[in-house]
Scaffold this motif. Structure first.
Motif, mmCIF file in Angstrom:
data_model
loop_
_atom_site.group_PDB
_atom_site.id
_atom_site.type_symbol
_atom_site.label_atom_id
_atom_site.label_comp_id
_atom_site.label_asym_id
_atom_site.label_seq_id
_atom_site.Cartn_x
_atom_site.Cartn_y
_atom_site.Cartn_z
ATOM 1 N N ASP A 1 34.192 -13.794 8.412
ATOM 2 C CA ASP A 1 35.575 -13.472 8.765
ATOM 3 C C ASP A 1 36.438 -14.541 8.115
ATOM 4 O OD1 ASP A 1 37.967 -12.706 9.822
ATOM 5 O OD2 ASP A 1 37.515 -13.265 11.891
ATOM 6 N N GLY A 2 37.021 -14.210 6.971
ATOM 7 C CA GLY A 2 37.710 -15.233 6.199
ATOM 8 C C GLY A 2 36.693 -16.191 5.608
ATOM 9 N N PHE A 3 36.765 -17.448 6.057
ATOM 10 C CA PHE A 3 35.827 -18.461 5.586
ATOM 11 C C PHE A 3 34.862 -18.894 6.691
ATOM 12 C CE2 PHE A 3 39.588 -19.316 2.759
ATOM 13 C CZ PHE A 3 39.002 -18.776 1.618
ATOM 14 N N THR A 4 34.681 -18.055 7.688
ATOM 15 C CA THR A 4 33.825 -18.405 8.824
ATOM 16 C C THR A 4 32.681 -17.408 8.939
ATOM 17 O OG1 THR A 4 35.744 -19.299 10.003
ATOM 18 C CG2 THR A 4 33.765 -18.849 11.309
ATOM 19 N N TYR A 5 31.467 -17.919 9.106
ATOM 20 C CA TYR A 5 30.316 -17.046 9.309
ATOM 21 C C TYR A 5 30.322 -16.517 10.734
ATOM 22 C CZ TYR A 5 25.493 -15.468 9.785
ATOM 23 O OH TYR A 5 24.374 -14.712 10.021
ATOM 24 N N VAL A 6 30.199 -15.199 10.882
ATOM 25 C CA VAL A 6 30.279 -14.588 12.216
ATOM 26 C C VAL A 6 29.006 -13.803 12.549
ATOM 27 C CG1 VAL A 6 32.793 -14.474 12.238
ATOM 28 C CG2 VAL A 6 31.486 -12.575 11.254
ATOM 29 N N GLY A 7 27.992 -13.924 11.708
ATOM 30 C CA GLY A 7 26.735 -13.227 11.968
ATOM 31 C C GLY A 7 25.853 -13.998 12.930
ATOM 32 N N GLY A 8 24.645 -13.491 13.132
ATOM 33 C CA GLY A 8 23.698 -14.116 14.029
ATOM 34 C C GLY A 8 22.770 -15.080 13.321
ATOM 35 N N PRO A 9 22.015 -15.909 14.087
ATOM 36 C CA PRO A 9 21.141 -16.919 13.475
ATOM 37 C C PRO A 9 19.924 -16.337 12.766
ATOM 38 C CG PRO A 9 20.853 -16.865 15.859
ATOM 39 C CD PRO A 9 22.025 -15.987 15.559
ATOM 40 N N LEU A 10 19.578 -15.073 13.047
ATOM 41 C CA LEU A 10 18.415 -14.457 12.428
ATOM 42 C C LEU A 10 18.786 -13.311 11.485
ATOM 43 C CD1 LEU A 10 15.866 -14.401 15.398
ATOM 44 C CD2 LEU A 10 15.824 -15.887 13.386
ATOM 45 N N ASP A 11 20.071 -13.207 11.147
ATOM 46 C CA ASP A 11 20.491 -12.144 10.227
ATOM 47 C C ASP A 11 19.842 -12.294 8.855
ATOM 48 O OD1 ASP A 11 22.000 -11.194 12.255
ATOM 49 O OD2 ASP A 11 23.942 -11.440 11.284
ATOM 50 N N TRP A 12 19.452 -13.513 8.507
ATOM 51 C CA TRP A 12 18.839 -13.758 7.207
ATOM 52 C C TRP A 12 17.423 -13.186 7.112
ATOM 53 C CZ3 TRP A 12 14.300 -16.633 6.911
ATOM 54 C CH2 TRP A 12 13.928 -17.305 8.075
ATOM 55 N N ALA B 1 29.800 -24.287 4.459
ATOM 56 C CA ALA B 1 30.379 -23.824 5.722
ATOM 57 C C ALA B 1 29.787 -22.501 6.167
ATOM 58 C CB ALA B 1 31.897 -23.701 5.583
ATOM 59 N N VAL B 2 29.370 -21.660 5.214
ATOM 60 C CA VAL B 2 28.774 -20.362 5.536
ATOM 61 C C VAL B 2 27.253 -20.437 5.551
ATOM 62 C CG1 VAL B 2 28.502 -17.972 4.778
ATOM 63 C CG2 VAL B 2 30.747 -19.076 4.649
ATOM 64 N N PHE B 3 26.667 -21.082 4.554
ATOM 65 C CA PHE B 3 25.211 -21.071 4.414
ATOM 66 C C PHE B 3 24.501 -21.793 5.556
ATOM 67 C CE2 PHE B 3 24.110 -20.027 -0.252
ATOM 68 C CZ PHE B 3 25.069 -19.026 -0.270
ATOM 69 N N LEU B 4 25.038 -22.928 5.995
ATOM 70 C CA LEU B 4 24.317 -23.685 7.019
ATOM 71 C C LEU B 4 24.200 -22.931 8.335
ATOM 72 C CD1 LEU B 4 25.150 -27.462 6.548
ATOM 73 C CD2 LEU B 4 23.115 -26.195 5.920
ATOM 74 N N PRO B 5 25.275 -22.395 8.901
ATOM 75 C CA PRO B 5 25.084 -21.615 10.129
ATOM 76 C C PRO B 5 24.312 -20.320 9.913
ATOM 77 C CG PRO B 5 27.372 -21.501 9.404
ATOM 78 C CD PRO B 5 26.707 -22.550 8.577
ATOM 79 N N ALA B 6 24.459 -19.722 8.730
ATOM 80 C CA ALA B 6 23.764 -18.460 8.459
ATOM 81 C C ALA B 6 22.277 -18.667 8.210
ATOM 82 C CB ALA B 6 24.398 -17.764 7.257
ATOM 83 N N LEU B 7 21.932 -19.786 7.575
ATOM 84 C CA LEU B 7 20.552 -20.013 7.131
ATOM 85 C C LEU B 7 19.925 -21.226 7.795
ATOM 86 C CD1 LEU B 7 21.204 -19.473 3.302
ATOM 87 C CD2 LEU B 7 20.279 -17.816 4.922
ATOM 88 N N TYR B 8 20.457 -21.607 8.954
ATOM 89 C CA TYR B 8 20.004 -22.848 9.594
ATOM 90 C C TYR B 8 18.493 -22.851 9.798
ATOM 91 C CZ TYR B 8 19.605 -26.676 12.914
ATOM 92 O OH TYR B 8 19.231 -27.840 13.536
ATOM 93 N N ILE B 9 17.955 -21.776 10.339
ATOM 94 C CA ILE B 9 16.520 -21.729 10.637
ATOM 95 C C ILE B 9 15.712 -21.730 9.343
ATOM 96 C CG2 ILE B 9 14.685 -20.355 11.697
ATOM 97 C CD1 ILE B 9 16.719 -19.381 13.731
ATOM 98 N N GLY B 10 16.157 -20.955 8.360
ATOM 99 C CA GLY B 10 15.445 -20.916 7.084
ATOM 100 C C GLY B 10 15.445 -22.261 6.389
ATOM 101 N N VAL B 11 16.587 -22.944 6.379
ATOM 102 C CA VAL B 11 16.665 -24.268 5.750
ATOM 103 C C VAL B 11 15.828 -25.280 6.523
ATOM 104 C CG1 VAL B 11 18.216 -26.166 5.161
ATOM 105 C CG2 VAL B 11 18.898 -23.811 4.693
ATOM 106 N N PHE B 12 15.828 -25.175 7.861
ATOM 107 C CA PHE B 12 14.983 -26.066 8.667
ATOM 108 C C PHE B 12 13.509 -25.881 8.325
ATOM 109 C CE2 PHE B 12 12.222 -26.530 12.387
ATOM 110 C CZ PHE B 12 12.412 -27.868 12.673
ATOM 111 N N LEU B 13 13.078 -24.630 8.193
ATOM 112 C CA LEU B 13 11.682 -24.367 7.819
ATOM 113 C C LEU B 13 11.368 -24.938 6.442
ATOM 114 C CD1 LEU B 13 11.272 -20.693 9.093
ATOM 115 C CD2 LEU B 13 10.257 -22.748 10.090
ATOM 116 N N LEU B 14 12.302 -24.798 5.523
ATOM 117 C CA LEU B 14 12.122 -25.345 4.179
ATOM 118 C C LEU B 14 11.912 -26.853 4.233
ATOM 119 C CD1 LEU B 14 12.320 -25.504 1.076
ATOM 120 C CD2 LEU B 14 14.807 -25.375 1.329
ATOM 121 N N LEU B 15 12.794 -27.552 4.927
ATOM 122 C CA LEU B 15 12.706 -29.004 4.989
ATOM 123 C C LEU B 15 11.472 -29.460 5.760
ATOM 124 C CD1 LEU B 15 16.468 -29.903 5.569
ATOM 125 C CD2 LEU B 15 15.167 -29.961 3.441
ATOM 126 N N ALA B 16 11.141 -28.747 6.847
ATOM 127 C CA ALA B 16 9.942 -29.095 7.613
ATOM 128 C C ALA B 16 8.696 -28.934 6.750
ATOM 129 C CB ALA B 16 9.845 -28.229 8.872
#
Length: 333
Positions: free
Chosen positions: A144-155, A78-93
């Motif tokens: 915030d609790g169990f929700t990621y509230v950062g930006g897509p490039l914070d990683w 729930a946290v990693f996918l929105p936080a690391l979406y671009i990084g994980v996409f690059l990994l899989l690509a």
């Protein structure tokens, strides 16, 4: 009160899956990174044939670790996918490009050079993305609790770029020592030369990251200082493994450089776990916070305990069948 802590069992299973993936897929990613710099096209054919029988089986461990993570620790997803979406996409690509290159390169004639670069690019991007994701895990997530509230490039920060480049060098070292083990002649001589340079680069990154991490993350500094009486063993073992690797390269051993490099990765992995334990989603949530219901963990555990020995068995059998040197004109394709 539970007699068995299922969360601990799942931590061990996922930790094993991730660790096996890093070790076993790391060397074929390293071979891909080295691809454009090989002495000639015949050497590249041999390099690809050293990993062609095993590369897809190696990635089974990534699937095991990823699927287990989703099932046993849904908060992590729930946290990693929105936080690391671009990084994980690059990994899989990167992994997709590399996989396609494996099959098409040996069938291509005039376009072979394009598949060479696809193999290299996919390996490089996948390796860097993995290292950057590890760096993002170390620096933590804004929640915030169990929700990621950062930006897509914070990683993507200077620290994660550093960890990404460090893993690229680590995988390249692993790939070079794999080629020492599996090849001979001019290609093996070239691999010895590359391994010397990559060992220096890996140890440089090790020193920089070891200094940067506790300075940037107070919780890591606190962990290290609070356990300094025994944590000093890990850098000592790392330096001993590096010295062992250097000596093996200088004496032109064939199997020991690969084993010594695996030892280096084991110490790095252990250091990461000790520095971050027991946080699943740093800086706040532990593995127990992120765990699914015990009933779900138990149900899924029955299947994993059945399939894991099967994976171990066919992996060992594959490596046994394709043991030995790979020579020019011979191989899987």
């Amino acid at each position: 009160m539970e007699l068995i802590d299922l969360t601990l069992i799942w931590i061990a299973i996922i930790g094993l899956g991730v660790f096996m993936y890093v070790l076993m897929d790391g060397f074929d990613l390293g071979v891909g990174i080295l691809f454009p710099f090989a002495p000639d096209e015949e050497a590249r054919d041999t390099m690809m044939n050293t990993v062609a029988p095993v590369w897809d089986g190696n990635e089974t461990w990534l699937i095991l670790g990823g699927a287990g993570l989703l099932a046993a620790f849904p908060l992590v997803y729930a946290v990693f996918l929105p936080a690391l979406y671009i990084g994980v996409f690059l990994l899989l690509a990167g992994l997709i490009f590399r996989g396609v290159a494996f099959e098409f390169r040996f069938k291509a004639n005039r376009s072979k050079y394009l598949w060479n670069w696809s193999f290299f690019g996919g390996s490089l991007v996948a390796s860097f993305a993995q290292g950057a994701v590890v760096g993002a895990y170390i620096q933590g997530f804004e929640v915030d609790g169990f929700t990621y509230v950062g930006g897509p490039l914070d990683w993507l920060t200077p620290f994660t770029v550093m960890t990404g480049l460090a893993l690229v060098c680590g995988y390249t070292l692993l790939g070079a020592t794999w080629l020492i083990l599996k090849t001979e002649g001019a290609l093996q001589d070239w691999a010895y030369s590359v391994a010397r340079w990559m060992l220096g680069a890996v140890m440089l990154f090790f020193a920089v990251i070891s200094i940067w991490t506790p300075l940037a993350e107070a919780r890591v500094m606190e962990r290290w200082l609070g356990n300094i009486e025994w944590l000093w063993i890990f850098p000592l073992v790392t330096l001993a493994a590096a010295a062992w690797l250097w000596q093996a390269i200088e004496k032109r051993r064939e199997g020991i450089p690969f084993i010594a490099t695996l030892t280096l990765f084991i110490t790095f992995y252990a250091g990461l776990l000790i520095s971050m334990w027991p946080l699943a989603v740093p800086p706040e949530h532990t593995f127990w916070d992120a765990a699914s219901a015990p009933e779900s963990q138990l149900f899924l555990l029955l299947g994993v305990l059945f399939i894991t020995p099967v994976i171990l068995g066919y992996t060992a059998w594959t490596y046994w069948v394709f043991r030995g040197k790979v020579r020019a004109g011979e191989g899987y394709h």
